[in-house]
Design an enzyme around this catalytic site. Structure first.
Site, PDB file in Angstrom:
ATOM      1  N   PRO A  10      49.716  28.135  59.484  1.00  0.00           N
ATOM      2  CA  PRO A  10      50.527  27.788  58.335  1.00  0.00           C
ATOM      3  C   PRO A  10      51.819  27.045  58.674  1.00  0.00           C
ATOM      4  CG  PRO A  10      50.589  30.154  58.753  1.00  0.00           C
ATOM      5  CD  PRO A  10      49.515  29.584  59.617  1.00  0.00           C
ATOM      6  N   ASN A  11      52.121  26.088  57.817  1.00  0.00           N
ATOM      7  CA  ASN A  11      53.347  25.277  57.856  1.00  0.00           C
ATOM      8  C   ASN A  11      53.331  24.192  58.934  1.00  0.00           C
ATOM      9  OD1 ASN A  11      54.823  26.692  55.718  1.00  0.00           O
ATOM     10  ND2 ASN A  11      54.775  28.413  57.128  1.00  0.00           N
ATOM     11  N   ARG A  18      59.557  19.806  58.693  1.00  0.00           N
ATOM     12  CA  ARG A  18      59.957  21.210  58.788  1.00  0.00           C
ATOM     13  C   ARG A  18      60.889  21.437  59.986  1.00  0.00           C
ATOM     14  NH1 ARG A  18      56.015  25.761  61.410  1.00  0.00           N
ATOM     15  NH2 ARG A  18      57.288  27.551  60.871  1.00  0.00           N
ATOM     16  N   TYR A  23      61.198  22.134  65.675  1.00  0.00           N
ATOM     17  CA  TYR A  23      59.825  21.666  65.902  1.00  0.00           C
ATOM     18  C   TYR A  23      59.721  20.168  66.184  1.00  0.00           C
ATOM     19  CZ  TYR A  23      58.822  26.323  64.172  1.00  0.00           C
ATOM     20  OH  TYR A  23      58.792  27.686  64.027  1.00  0.00           O
ATOM     21  N   ASN A  74      47.385  27.062  67.683  1.00  0.00           N
ATOM     22  CA  ASN A  74      48.752  27.459  67.357  1.00  0.00           C
ATOM     23  C   ASN A  74      48.647  28.281  66.081  1.00  0.00           C
ATOM     24  OD1 ASN A  74      51.381  27.834  66.615  1.00  0.00           O
ATOM     25  ND2 ASN A  74      52.038  25.732  67.073  1.00  0.00           N
ATOM     26  N   ALA A  77      52.872  31.525  62.192  1.00  0.00           N
ATOM     27  CA  ALA A  77      53.377  32.872  61.857  1.00  0.00           C
ATOM     28  C   ALA A  77      52.298  33.944  61.981  1.00  0.00           C
ATOM     29  CB  ALA A  77      53.967  32.871  60.454  1.00  0.00           C
ATOM     30  N   GLU A 101      46.398  29.699  73.625  1.00  0.00           N
ATOM     31  CA  GLU A 101      47.397  29.890  72.555  1.00  0.00           C
ATOM     32  C   GLU A 101      48.574  28.960  72.845  1.00  0.00           C
ATOM     33  OE1 GLU A 101      49.005  33.832  72.552  1.00  0.00           O
ATOM     34  OE2 GLU A 101      50.493  33.376  71.008  1.00  0.00           O
ATOM     35  N   HIS A 103      52.420  27.332  71.468  1.00  0.00           N
ATOM     36  CA  HIS A 103      53.569  27.312  70.554  1.00  0.00           C
ATOM     37  C   HIS A 103      54.471  26.146  70.912  1.00  0.00           C
ATOM     38  CE1 HIS A 103      52.440  31.135  68.893  1.00  0.00           C
ATOM     39  NE2 HIS A 103      52.204  31.540  70.127  1.00  0.00           N
ATOM     40  N   SER A 105      57.740  25.881  69.928  1.00  0.00           N
ATOM     41  CA  SER A 105      58.998  26.501  70.355  1.00  0.00           C
ATOM     42  C   SER A 105      58.680  27.618  71.353  1.00  0.00           C
ATOM     43  CB  SER A 105      59.730  27.081  69.134  1.00  0.00           C
ATOM     44  OG  SER A 105      58.982  28.169  68.584  1.00  0.00           O
ATOM     45  N   ARG A 110      63.605  33.360  70.360  1.00  0.00           N
ATOM     46  CA  ARG A 110      63.974  33.311  68.940  1.00  0.00           C
ATOM     47  C   ARG A 110      64.088  34.734  68.373  1.00  0.00           C
ATOM     48  NH1 ARG A 110      60.152  29.163  66.083  1.00  0.00           N
ATOM     49  NH2 ARG A 110      61.755  29.411  64.460  1.00  0.00           N
TER      50      ARG A 110
HETATM   51  C1  DQA Z   1      55.252  28.576  66.237  1.00  0.00           C
HETATM   52  C2  DQA Z   1      56.193  29.775  66.390  1.00  0.00           C
HETATM   53  C3  DQA Z   1      55.984  30.791  65.273  1.00  0.00           C
HETATM   54  O1  DQA Z   1      56.872  31.883  65.412  1.00  0.00           O
HETATM   55  C4  DQA Z   1      56.237  30.143  63.925  1.00  0.00           C
HETATM   56  O2  DQA Z   1      55.947  31.054  62.881  1.00  0.00           O
HETATM   57  C5  DQA Z   1      55.515  28.858  63.736  1.00  0.00           C
HETATM   58  C6  DQA Z   1      55.377  27.943  64.865  1.00  0.00           C
HETATM   59  C7  DQA Z   1      55.541  27.476  67.274  1.00  0.00           C
HETATM   60  O3  DQA Z   1      54.695  26.596  67.406  1.00  0.00           O
HETATM   61  O4  DQA Z   1      56.598  27.483  67.911  1.00  0.00           O
HETATM   62  O5  DQA Z   1      55.111  28.522  62.630  1.00  0.00           O
HETATM   63  O6  DQA Z   1      53.918  29.027  66.438  1.00  0.00           O
END
Ligand code: DQA
Length: 147
Positions: A10-11, A18, A23, A74, A77, A101, A103, A105, A110
């Site tokens: 998501p997102n 965003r 990001y 990825n 959340a 997996e 990410h 960030s 964080r």
């Molecule tokens: C994320 C890190 C997650 O905590 C966050 O909810 C994201 C992006 C990242 O790619 O850094 O949506 O997965």
């Protein structure tokens, strides 16, 4: 050619818009183009997908098992709380496929709620904190592991 599903939660379709301070300013469309190029460099057919829907990702992970595709994911959340996604990811690695997996960030640098990943324990490995380069490193890691 070896198939790879590159799944985004998501997102992540909002990349570039965003929170660019977290990001980056590269769009999701550009990530799709880059990932295909990185795949080509390693003879991997990378199919990039994004959804805001948990069940869709679970079904894509089932598809990976059924079609024998390796996975870069990825989970966004969902990383932090989706046991359904963990159970689906476990089916991928238990079937002998690789699952990386990713990410953008570094979640450990964080908020505290981001320090837990329910996915890492069933992943082949995790790459985090290198911006969109995390995806490039994941493609490289898959290629190395498959060589
Ligand atoms: C994320 C890190 C997650 O905590 C966050 O909810 C994201 C992006 C990242 O790619 O850094 O949506 O997965």
């Amino acid at each position: 050619m070896t198939s790879v599903l590159l799944l985004n939660g998501p997102n992540l379709g909002r990349l570039g818009v965003r929170e660019p301070d977290v990001y980056g300013s590269t769009s999701y469309a550009e990530l799709v183009r880059l990932a295909a190029r990185w795949g080509d460099e390693h003879d991997l057919a990378v199919d990039v997908r994004q959804t805001d829907d948990e069940s869709e990702i679970v079904h894509w992970l089932h598809e990976a098992v059924d079609t024998r595709a390796h996975v870069i994911i990825n989970p966004a959340a969902f990383t932090h709380y989706s046991y359904a996604m963990r159970d689906a990811a476990a089916q991928v690695t238990k079937s002998g496929l690789l699952l990386v997996e990713v990410h953008i960030s570094n979640p450990h640098a964080r908020e505290t709620f981001r320090h837990t990943s329910v996915i890492s324990g069933v992943a082949t490995g995790t790459i985090a904190g290198f911006g969109l380069g995390s995806y490039r490193l994941a493609v490289q890691a898959l290629a190395d592991a498959l060589a």
